[in-house]
Design a protein around this motif. Structure first.
Motif, PDB file in Angstrom:
ATOM      1  N   ILE A 142       0.797  -1.423   0.105  1.00  0.00           N
ATOM      2  CA  ILE A 142      -0.032  -0.238   0.149  1.00  0.00           C
ATOM      3  C   ILE A 142       0.952   1.236  -0.217  1.00  0.00           C
ATOM      4  N   THR A 143       2.049   0.683   0.488  1.00  0.00           N
ATOM      5  CA  THR A 143       2.820   2.721   0.378  1.00  0.00           C
ATOM      6  C   THR A 143       4.105   2.668  -1.005  1.00  0.00           C
ATOM      7  N   SER A 144       3.891   1.265  -1.644  1.00  0.00           N
ATOM      8  CA  SER A 144       5.075   1.545  -2.848  1.00  0.00           C
ATOM      9  C   SER A 144       4.843   3.085  -3.969  1.00  0.00           C
ATOM     10  N   GLY A 145       5.756   3.124  -3.748  1.00  0.00           N
ATOM     11  CA  GLY A 145       6.180   4.761  -4.881  1.00  0.00           C
ATOM     12  C   GLY A 145       5.905   5.350  -4.536  1.00  0.00           C
ATOM     13  N   LEU A 146       5.174   5.496  -2.664  1.00  0.00           N
ATOM     14  CA  LEU A 146       4.893   6.721  -2.491  1.00  0.00           C
ATOM     15  C   LEU A 146       6.021   7.802  -1.592  1.00  0.00           C
ATOM     16  N   ALA A 147       5.887   8.662  -1.517  1.00  0.00           N
ATOM     17  CA  ALA A 147       7.160   9.499  -0.704  1.00  0.00           C
ATOM     18  C   ALA A 147       7.098   9.050   0.574  1.00  0.00           C
ATOM     19  N   ALA A 148       8.433   9.513   1.289  1.00  0.00           N
ATOM     20  CA  ALA A 148       8.482   8.704   3.110  1.00  0.00           C
ATOM     21  C   ALA A 148       7.530   9.862   3.841  1.00  0.00           C
ATOM     22  N   THR A 149       7.713  10.856   3.509  1.00  0.00           N
ATOM     23  CA  THR A 149       6.352  12.501   4.386  1.00  0.00           C
ATOM     24  C   THR A 149       5.577  12.614   3.787  1.00  0.00           C
ATOM     25  N   TRP A 150       4.303  13.281   3.620  1.00  0.00           N
ATOM     26  CA  TRP A 150       3.926  14.858   3.152  1.00  0.00           C
ATOM     27  C   TRP A 150       2.441  15.229   4.173  1.00  0.00           C
ATOM     28  N   THR A 151       2.358  16.103   3.653  1.00  0.00           N
ATOM     29  CA  THR A 151       1.322  16.656   4.233  1.00  0.00           C
ATOM     30  C   THR A 151       0.279  16.920   3.814  1.00  0.00           C
ATOM     31  N   ALA A 152      -1.535  16.401   4.064  1.00  0.00           N
ATOM     32  CA  ALA A 152      -2.508  15.840   3.148  1.00  0.00           C
ATOM     33  C   ALA A 152      -3.490  17.033   3.354  1.00  0.00           C
ATOM     34  N   THR A 153      -2.976  18.372   2.794  1.00  0.00           N
ATOM     35  CA  THR A 153      -3.036  20.034   2.949  1.00  0.00           C
ATOM     36  C   THR A 153      -4.694  20.061   3.557  1.00  0.00           C
ATOM     37  N   ASP A 154      -6.160  19.541   2.586  1.00  0.00           N
ATOM     38  CA  ASP A 154      -6.750  20.067   2.854  1.00  0.00           C
ATOM     39  C   ASP A 154      -8.117  18.480   3.141  1.00  0.00           C
ATOM     40  N   ASP A 155      -7.706  17.435   3.167  1.00  0.00           N
ATOM     41  CA  ASP A 155      -7.907  15.901   3.905  1.00  0.00           C
ATOM     42  C   ASP A 155      -8.672  16.379   5.671  1.00  0.00           C
ATOM     43  N   GLY A 156      -9.397  16.258   5.366  1.00  0.00           N
ATOM     44  CA  GLY A 156      -9.695  15.587   6.878  1.00  0.00           C
ATOM     45  C   GLY A 156      -9.546  14.318   7.864  1.00  0.00           C
ATOM     46  N   CYS A 157      -9.613  14.178   9.092  1.00  0.00           N
ATOM     47  CA  CYS A 157      -8.454  12.275   9.382  1.00  0.00           C
ATOM     48  C   CYS A 157      -9.404  12.861  10.676  1.00  0.00           C
ATOM     49  N   SER A 158      -9.936  11.650  11.312  1.00  0.00           N
ATOM     50  CA  SER A 158     -10.301  11.351  12.586  1.00  0.00           C
ATOM     51  C   SER A 158      -9.270  10.753  13.295  1.00  0.00           C
ATOM     52  N   ILE A 159      -9.761  11.362  14.253  1.00  0.00           N
ATOM     53  CA  ILE A 159      -8.323  10.590  15.528  1.00  0.00           C
ATOM     54  C   ILE A 159      -8.870   8.895  16.146  1.00  0.00           C
ATOM     55  N   VAL A 160      -8.477   8.479  15.653  1.00  0.00           N
ATOM     56  CA  VAL A 160      -7.954   7.039  15.899  1.00  0.00           C
ATOM     57  C   VAL A 160      -6.536   6.606  16.214  1.00  0.00           C
ATOM     58  N   THR A 161      -7.103   4.721  17.110  1.00  0.00           N
ATOM     59  CA  THR A 161      -6.178   4.064  17.249  1.00  0.00           C
ATOM     60  C   THR A 161      -5.922   2.939  16.846  1.00  0.00           C
ATOM     61  N   ALA A 162      -5.219   2.382  16.273  1.00  0.00           N
ATOM     62  CA  ALA A 162      -5.580   0.641  15.881  1.00  0.00           C
ATOM     63  C   ALA A 162      -5.974  -0.064  17.053  1.00  0.00           C
ATOM     64  N   ASP A 163      -6.093  -1.498  16.755  1.00  0.00           N
ATOM     65  CA  ASP A 163      -6.718  -2.122  17.001  1.00  0.00           C
ATOM     66  C   ASP A 163      -5.398  -3.126  17.043  1.00  0.00           C
ATOM     67  N   ALA A 164      -5.473  -3.559  18.449  1.00  0.00           N
ATOM     68  CA  ALA A 164      -3.621  -4.568  18.879  1.00  0.00           C
ATOM     69  C   ALA A 164      -3.436  -5.055  18.193  1.00  0.00           C
ATOM     70  N   SER A 165      -4.593  -5.927  17.345  1.00  0.00           N
ATOM     71  CA  SER A 165      -4.163  -7.503  16.031  1.00  0.00           C
ATOM     72  C   SER A 165      -3.708  -7.069  14.655  1.00  0.00           C
ATOM     73  N   ALA A 166      -4.329  -5.070  14.372  1.00  0.00           N
ATOM     74  CA  ALA A 166      -3.907  -4.462  13.093  1.00  0.00           C
ATOM     75  C   ALA A 166      -2.230  -4.732  13.122  1.00  0.00           C
TER      76      ALA A 166
END
Length: 265
Positions: free
Chosen positions: A184-208
């Protein structure tokens, strides 16, 4: 950047081995880092599964995105241009679970952009749960987590999302790849800013498995643990600019396409 999952990565995941490439392990797809063999993938022929790579047939994708959701329609075009066969259904909230028949698809992507907060029909909910149990890959976007009470999911399919909403959200997060070897991360920059994107504050499941993080909202890309049949749920923590009425950025569109390709492995 418009790049795809490298076929080398996909072959490695399938246990088929990888020939030697003449680049510096960056993504296949531009003039400076093409693979010098007969199976090279370029920007004009990005689909896995072409020519001698028939084992990597593009997965069939069912995209739920409203006719009136501009960003959902842009996502449909991007996926199609990337070589993925895409069938779009207007609205996930009125899908009966049988038309279209989910058994004809490897990947289902529910784009909850402008249409977040709507629920599923009883038939749609049951069909999604059964489809994932039988090996399907379900991809959900930011508002999927936003709409779920982790302590009491209203729908059975919501209980399978690999993140838990923490009661707030933000905009303009910086994404950082934490596993550059994941498809899923293939070909992507190591870091970038998603300037206009909304994101929900979440935590990941332990098995994820978290393969990218944000500075504001926690996990950016979370892959749920696969079940016995290989079924899994992936959460992409972006609304693709929908809430800000902005055009999706190239990086997050690449993430969505990569996630769809990943569903076919």
């Amino acid at each position: 950047m418009h790049r795809t999952i490298t076929w080398l990565t996909a072959l490695a995941l399938l246990g088929l081995g990888c020939p030697t490439a003449n680049d510096d392990d960056s993504a296949v797809g531009d003039d400076d880092d093409a693979v010098d063999d007969d199976d090279a993938v370029d920007d004009d022929d990005s689909a896995l599964g072409d020519d001698d790579d028939s084992a990597l047939t593009p997965p069939n994708v069912l995209l739920f995105a409203s006719d009136e959701d501009t960003n959902g329609l842009l996502l449909e075009t991007y996926l199609s241009d990337d070589g993925l066969p895409v069938t779009r259904h207007d609205a996930y909230w009125d899908w009966d679970g049988s038309t279209p028949d989910p058994s004809g698809f490897d990947v289902i992507l529910i784009f909850e952009g402008d249409d977040y907060g709507d629920g599923f029909t009883k038939g749609g909910d049951a069909a999604l749960v059964a489809w994932v149990a039988n090996g399907g890959t379900l991809i959900r976007t930011e508002w999927g987590a936003y709409s779920i009470d982790p302590a009491d999911p209203e729908y059975d399919i919501d209980a399978l999302i690999p993140v838990a909403y923490q009661g707030s959200y933000d905009y303009g997060a910086t994404w950082t790849i934490t596993d550059a070897t994941h498809p899923i991360t293939s070909g992507l920059a190591a870091t970038w800013t998603a300037t206009d994107d909304g994101c929900s504050i979440v935590t990941a499941d332990a098995s994820a498995t978290v393969v990218a993080n944000t500075d504001l909202c926690g996990p950016a890309i979370t892959v749920g643990a696969a079940n016995a049949m290989g079924g899994r749920v992936v959460h992409i923590n972006s609304d693709l600019g929908a809430d800000e009425e902005a055009t999706p950025g190239a990086d997050v569109l690449r993430v969505m396409a990569n996630a769809a390709w990943f569903g076919g492995l």
